[in-house]
Scaffold this motif. Structure first.
Motif, PDB file in Angstrom:
ATOM      1  N   HIS A   1      36.237  47.625  44.165  1.00 38.07           N
ATOM      2  CA  HIS A   1      37.488  47.962  44.796  1.00 38.07           C
ATOM      3  C   HIS A   1      38.823  47.491  43.720  1.00 38.07           C
ATOM      4  CE1 HIS A   1      40.705  48.437  47.738  1.00 38.07           C
ATOM      5  NE2 HIS A   1      41.279  47.628  47.516  1.00 38.07           N
ATOM      6  N   HIS A   2      39.768  48.514  43.530  1.00 37.91           N
ATOM      7  CA  HIS A   2      40.852  47.903  42.873  1.00 37.91           C
ATOM      8  C   HIS A   2      41.664  47.028  43.821  1.00 37.91           C
ATOM      9  CE1 HIS A   2      39.784  51.636  40.510  1.00 37.91           C
ATOM     10  NE2 HIS A   2      40.107  51.105  39.497  1.00 37.91           N
ATOM     11  N   ILE A   3      42.135  45.771  43.218  1.00 42.90           N
ATOM     12  CA  ILE A   3      42.747  44.983  44.108  1.00 42.90           C
ATOM     13  C   ILE A   3      44.296  45.621  44.191  1.00 42.90           C
ATOM     14  CG2 ILE A   3      43.873  42.960  44.222  1.00 42.90           C
ATOM     15  CD1 ILE A   3      41.029  41.684  42.685  1.00 42.90           C
ATOM     16  N   LYS A   4      44.851  45.971  42.923  1.00 39.59           N
ATOM     17  CA  LYS A   4      46.156  46.881  42.717  1.00 39.59           C
ATOM     18  C   LYS A   4      45.626  48.338  42.608  1.00 39.59           C
ATOM     19  CE  LYS A   4      50.686  47.662  40.615  1.00 39.59           C
ATOM     20  NZ  LYS A   4      51.474  47.389  39.589  1.00 39.59           N
ATOM     21  N   GLU A   5      45.926  49.243  43.425  1.00 39.97           N
ATOM     22  CA  GLU A   5      45.274  50.465  43.436  1.00 39.97           C
ATOM     23  C   GLU A   5      45.760  51.079  42.063  1.00 39.97           C
ATOM     24  OE1 GLU A   5      43.421  51.840  45.416  1.00 39.97           O
ATOM     25  OE2 GLU A   5      43.441  50.096  46.599  1.00 39.97           O
ATOM     26  N   TRP A   6      44.799  52.019  41.510  1.00 40.23           N
ATOM     27  CA  TRP A   6      44.692  52.734  40.219  1.00 40.23           C
ATOM     28  C   TRP A   6      46.208  53.555  40.280  1.00 40.23           C
ATOM     29  CZ3 TRP A   6      44.370  57.740  38.564  1.00 40.23           C
ATOM     30  CH2 TRP A   6      44.269  57.821  37.353  1.00 40.23           C
ATOM     31  N   LEU A   7      46.361  54.210  41.274  1.00 45.82           N
ATOM     32  CA  LEU A   7      47.505  55.187  41.586  1.00 45.82           C
ATOM     33  C   LEU A   7      48.694  54.328  41.387  1.00 45.82           C
ATOM     34  CD1 LEU A   7      46.080  57.972  43.949  1.00 45.82           C
ATOM     35  CD2 LEU A   7      46.425  58.262  41.649  1.00 45.82           C
ATOM     36  N   GLY A   8      48.687  53.196  41.881  1.00 48.40           N
ATOM     37  CA  GLY A   8      49.736  52.287  41.941  1.00 48.40           C
ATOM     38  C   GLY A   8      50.141  51.479  40.694  1.00 48.40           C
ATOM     39  N   GLY A   9      49.234  51.871  39.570  1.00 45.69           N
ATOM     40  CA  GLY A   9      49.467  51.098  38.319  1.00 45.69           C
ATOM     41  C   GLY A   9      48.470  50.229  38.015  1.00 45.69           C
ATOM     42  N   ASP A  13      39.632  47.083  35.142  1.00 46.69           N
ATOM     43  CA  ASP A  13      39.201  46.268  34.325  1.00 46.69           C
ATOM     44  C   ASP A  13      38.678  45.023  35.539  1.00 46.69           C
ATOM     45  OD1 ASP A  13      41.259  44.643  35.126  1.00 46.69           O
ATOM     46  OD2 ASP A  13      42.084  45.199  33.131  1.00 46.69           O
ATOM     47  N   GLU A  14      38.000  44.133  34.987  1.00 43.04           N
ATOM     48  CA  GLU A  14      37.193  43.207  36.035  1.00 43.04           C
ATOM     49  C   GLU A  14      38.282  42.198  36.710  1.00 43.04           C
ATOM     50  OE1 GLU A  14      34.224  39.554  34.681  1.00 43.04           O
ATOM     51  OE2 GLU A  14      33.655  41.593  33.837  1.00 43.04           O
ATOM     52  N   GLU A  15      39.479  42.221  36.235  1.00 45.28           N
ATOM     53  CA  GLU A  15      40.769  41.310  36.565  1.00 45.28           C
ATOM     54  C   GLU A  15      41.246  41.836  37.892  1.00 45.28           C
ATOM     55  OE1 GLU A  15      41.473  38.093  35.944  1.00 45.28           O
ATOM     56  OE2 GLU A  15      39.628  38.043  34.688  1.00 45.28           O
ATOM     57  N   ASN A  16      41.271  43.204  37.925  1.00 47.11           N
ATOM     58  CA  ASN A  16      41.647  43.962  38.976  1.00 47.11           C
ATOM     59  C   ASN A  16      40.506  44.439  39.920  1.00 47.11           C
ATOM     60  OD1 ASN A  16      43.749  44.921  40.403  1.00 47.11           O
ATOM     61  ND2 ASN A  16      43.514  46.955  39.708  1.00 47.11           N
ATOM     62  N   ALA A  17      39.202  43.942  40.007  1.00 50.62           N
ATOM     63  CA  ALA A  17      38.448  44.470  40.734  1.00 50.62           C
ATOM     64  C   ALA A  17      37.706  43.390  41.508  1.00 50.62           C
ATOM     65  CB  ALA A  17      37.429  45.321  39.863  1.00 50.62           C
ATOM     66  N   THR A  18      37.085  43.827  42.675  1.00 51.20           N
ATOM     67  CA  THR A  18      36.240  43.152  43.512  1.00 51.20           C
ATOM     68  C   THR A  18      35.251  44.227  44.158  1.00 51.20           C
ATOM     69  OG1 THR A  18      36.102  41.402  45.208  1.00 51.20           O
ATOM     70  CG2 THR A  18      37.631  43.267  45.630  1.00 51.20           C
ATOM     71  N   THR A  19      34.128  43.327  44.433  1.00 51.54           N
ATOM     72  CA  THR A  19      33.027  44.135  45.178  1.00 51.54           C
ATOM     73  C   THR A  19      33.201  43.814  46.508  1.00 51.54           C
ATOM     74  OG1 THR A  19      31.445  42.242  44.966  1.00 51.54           O
ATOM     75  CG2 THR A  19      31.455  44.332  43.279  1.00 51.54           C
TER      76      THR A  19
END
Length: 64
Positions: A1-9, A13-19
């Motif tokens: 899951h993107h912590i800050k949504e991809w569509l929102g910029g 990468d690993e820093e912006n993701a979590t399972t």
């Protein structure tokens, strides 16, 4: 899951993701939970209708 949504910029990468499991992924997209990164640690916060105190919670089982 993107912590800050991809569509929102958010970056892909690993820093912006979590399972997270499918149930909680849906809960985040419906606004029942939010994810916060504080000092490099991930916290999950329930929506006010789930817990009016809205504590910041961590899964210490997986994230020591």
């Amino acid at each position: 899951h993107h912590i800050k949504e991809w569509l929102g910029g958010g970056s892909t990468d690993e820093e912006n993701a979590t399972t997270i499991c499918g149930t909680h992924h849906t809960a985040i997209h419906t606004g029942a939970w939010t994810i916060h990164r504080i000092d490099g640690l991930l916290f999950f916060k329930p929506a006010p209708w789930l817990d009016p105190c809205q504590p910041l919670l961590r899964n210490l089982y997986w994230n020591n």
